[in-house]
Design a protein around this motif. Structure first.
Motif, mmCIF file in Angstrom:
data_model
loop_
_atom_site.group_PDB
_atom_site.id
_atom_site.type_symbol
_atom_site.label_atom_id
_atom_site.label_comp_id
_atom_site.label_asym_id
_atom_site.label_seq_id
_atom_site.Cartn_x
_atom_site.Cartn_y
_atom_site.Cartn_z
ATOM 1 N N LEU B 253 0.835 -1.216 0.000
ATOM 2 C CA LEU B 253 0.000 0.000 0.000
ATOM 3 C C LEU B 253 0.863 1.256 0.000
ATOM 4 C CD1 LEU B 253 -2.758 -1.174 2.519
ATOM 5 C CD2 LEU B 253 -3.064 -0.760 0.064
ATOM 6 N N CYS B 256 2.096 1.773 -3.452
ATOM 7 C CA CYS B 256 1.015 2.275 -4.315
ATOM 8 C C CYS B 256 0.798 3.772 -4.098
ATOM 9 C CB CYS B 256 -0.296 1.540 -4.034
ATOM 10 S SG CYS B 256 -0.333 -0.149 -4.645
ATOM 11 N N LEU B 257 0.836 4.196 -2.832
ATOM 12 C CA LEU B 257 0.646 5.620 -2.540
ATOM 13 C C LEU B 257 1.789 6.437 -3.135
ATOM 14 C CD1 LEU B 257 -0.585 5.648 1.200
ATOM 15 C CD2 LEU B 257 -1.888 6.394 -0.811
ATOM 16 N N LYS B 261 -0.313 4.786 -7.665
ATOM 17 C CA LYS B 261 -1.002 3.679 -8.349
ATOM 18 C C LYS B 261 -2.447 3.622 -7.855
ATOM 19 C CE LYS B 261 3.149 0.810 -8.821
ATOM 20 N NZ LYS B 261 3.868 -0.336 -8.232
ATOM 21 N N SER B 262 -3.281 4.494 -8.407
ATOM 22 C CA SER B 262 -4.628 4.601 -7.843
ATOM 23 C C SER B 262 -5.514 3.430 -8.255
ATOM 24 C CB SER B 262 -5.256 5.953 -8.169
ATOM 25 O OG SER B 262 -5.616 6.011 -9.521
ATOM 26 N N ILE B 265 -4.718 0.650 -5.753
ATOM 27 C CA ILE B 265 -5.326 0.898 -4.433
ATOM 28 C C ILE B 265 -6.829 0.640 -4.516
ATOM 29 C CG2 ILE B 265 -6.021 2.734 -2.822
ATOM 30 C CD1 ILE B 265 -3.312 2.497 -2.077
ATOM 31 N N TYR B 266 -7.447 1.115 -5.576
ATOM 32 C CA TYR B 266 -8.888 0.883 -5.731
ATOM 33 C C TYR B 266 -9.184 -0.613 -5.730
ATOM 34 C CZ TYR B 266 -13.528 0.438 -7.615
ATOM 35 O OH TYR B 266 -14.847 0.072 -7.772
ATOM 36 N N TYR B 268 -7.454 -3.030 -4.479
ATOM 37 C CA TYR B 268 -7.159 -3.592 -3.155
ATOM 38 C C TYR B 268 -8.337 -3.349 -2.208
ATOM 39 C CZ TYR B 268 -4.192 -4.866 0.842
ATOM 40 O OH TYR B 268 -3.652 -5.479 1.950
ATOM 41 N N PHE B 269 -8.785 -2.091 -2.160
ATOM 42 C CA PHE B 269 -9.914 -1.754 -1.289
ATOM 43 C C PHE B 269 -11.162 -2.502 -1.727
ATOM 44 C CE2 PHE B 269 -8.348 2.805 0.047
ATOM 45 C CZ PHE B 269 -7.227 2.223 0.613
ATOM 46 N N ARG B 270 -11.339 -2.606 -3.042
ATOM 47 C CA ARG B 270 -12.515 -3.275 -3.604
ATOM 48 C C ARG B 270 -12.537 -4.766 -3.208
ATOM 49 N NH1 ARG B 270 -17.425 -2.293 -4.567
ATOM 50 N NH2 ARG B 270 -18.233 -4.098 -5.622
ATOM 51 N N SER B 271 -11.373 -5.421 -3.285
ATOM 52 C CA SER B 271 -11.284 -6.831 -2.877
ATOM 53 C C SER B 271 -11.671 -6.969 -1.416
ATOM 54 C CB SER B 271 -9.858 -7.367 -3.030
ATOM 55 O OG SER B 271 -9.460 -7.278 -4.357
ATOM 56 N N SER B 272 -11.107 -6.080 -0.601
ATOM 57 C CA SER B 272 -11.396 -6.131 0.828
ATOM 58 C C SER B 272 -12.889 -5.921 1.084
ATOM 59 C CB SER B 272 -10.575 -5.055 1.532
ATOM 60 O OG SER B 272 -11.015 -4.906 2.856
ATOM 61 N N GLN B 273 -13.443 -4.917 0.399
ATOM 62 C CA GLN B 273 -14.872 -4.616 0.564
ATOM 63 C C GLN B 273 -15.724 -5.840 0.201
ATOM 64 O OE1 GLN B 273 -16.143 -1.327 -1.924
ATOM 65 N NE2 GLN B 273 -18.215 -1.331 -1.095
#
Lengths: 283, 283
Positions: B253, B256-257, B261-262, B265-266, B268-273
């Motif tokens: 992460l 990516c920041l 690498k947006s 990150i999207y 990654y968050f999407r998988s988690s969600q």
């Protein structure tokens, strides 16, 4: 205070809750919503969350005396460029990052409308207007981030509006806001996502055995990806600093475990326990 | 099933809740408590949590047909060495680590008493008998960790006992138990302590601005230091592996920041969600 027409840009959880709250407190009789998903806007209208809608930004903002930015923060600049507010209109945003973004929006709206940055500390990991609650801001904290250019009369009006909705307002410098909310919100979100992904990758079946502790720690890892992607990039410098600070703590604990420093681990946990008790459970 | 005398070694939140549950379900009329703090034991007796107490381990275990280890896990070996159970007595522990500890206890009690390792998934960050609840195990999961040496009849008896208290039982190999609970409990506790300490060290005043997300993530950072110090050392190898795995995620992460690498990150968050929704919020 009364708004003849309120334009909600983005009718998601926060925008829709704001619409309901404004309506419930009699602060406007005409709330109109803008979005890209016409079906959703139609449903929100049928549910009486908003009174009307349009997928045309100009329609929605036309004659509005309050324009509310409630889309993901990454869209604010584009919207601030596109809107044509009537003279004396007030624009607020409900975004979770402030800092330089507030200054940019202010600059874009200069001479076009008054602007006040707002961050109501409310929400949850659900998203969408179907989860909207008219009392979402009741007893909530709302951070307001005025700048030297903020109109004093408008600032007072917006503070009074939040008070009417039951929120407690507090002023913060926009950059100080981002430092604080990186620590207590944006970084915890990043860490929650990372924790859920770590555990899932190591052993997805383990999660069936989890209890309340785990569930509470990963609750915000269910937060909407689009909203949080925008937030972390807008607050990236603070987040990178928080990541470095956490790594120092984790590596200290790792070293204590490896070296069997049980007194040090005990002291660490004990400090944390005391801080928690003092801040969250005062007796 | 009925126990003529139940000896609770360690009358804290878990031990006292177990005593109340046993009493509420009529599984024994004589529950006695052991501890080092005589005043506390006296108070617990006056509150009718236990029927009697002693600060002498032999007194408490004398004639007990069920002996319950409910002290911090770091004390189990010492207690297993010291107790003199009557013939046919059953010893259980309620500890959060199993693995090699179960084998050690079993070995120490061989020929002296029957032993079954138990881990009820219940508790909270509060500690002490004053927070005890007689329904703490109702609808809770209780992991039982039999070994090839565990007596089948006694295992059945202990399972029936947990069922009578309203708990759902499940068997796990002691080492598998520790792998799983490192991921979903011990490591999240370590991380919660580290998060609270990070934020506190960076800016203690920031915590006043926190909302429910932060509060939920640091709730278990208020957990009792003595108990958790023992747990993390007994499950150290798994924890060190979890720490390494989390660092990999955090560094991804961070990268990516830094590299903007947006999309990554999207995703990654999407998988988690999605994982969160699927596991905790199925619709």
């Amino acid at each position: 205070m009364y708004f003849k027409k309120v334009a909600i840009i983005g009718v998601g959880l926060i925008g829709a809750s704001f619409a309901l709250a404004i309506k419930n407190h009699g602060l406007s009789n005409h709330i109109t919503g803008y979005g890209r998903n016409e079906e959703g806007l139609k449903d929100a209208t049928n549910l009486s969350i908003i009174d009307s809608y349009s997928i045309d930004l100009d329609d929605v903002c036309d004659e509005a005396d309050l324009i509310v930015l409630a889309t993901p923060v990454g869209t604010f600049i584009d919207i601030a460029k596109r809107i044509k507010p009537k003279a004396d209109a007030v624009v607020i945003d409900l975004g979770s990052v402030k800092g330089g973004l507030v200054l940019e929006i202010e600059d874009l709206l200069k001479g076009k409308a008054y602007y006040v940055g707002c961050h109501p500390i409310a929400g949850g990991h659900h998203s969408g207007f179907r989860y909207a609650k008219g009392d979402l801001f009741n007893n909530a904290l709302c951070i307001i981030t005025p700048t030297p250019n903020t109109d004093k009369r408008v600032l007072k009006q917006i503070e009074d509006m939040w008070s009417s909705l039951g929120a407690k307002t507090m002023h913060l410098d926009p950059f100080k806001h981002d430092e604080i909310y990186s620590l207590v919100s944006h970084f915890p979100h990043l860490l929650s996502y990372a924790l859920l992904m770590t555990v899932y990758k190591e052993d997805p079946k383990s999660i069936e055995f989890s209890g309340k502790g785990f569930r509470d720690m990963v609750r915000i890892a269910g937060s909407p990806a689009q909203i949080w992607k925008d937030i972390v990039f807008y607050n990236k410098e603070n987040l990178l600093q928080n990541i470095t600070a956490l790594k120092t703590e984790i590596e200290y604990l790792e070293d204590c475990l490896k070296q069997n420093k049980s007194d040090e681990i005990y002291q660490y946990f004990r400090s944390s326990q005391e801080i928690y008790q003092r801040l969250f459970n005062p007796t």
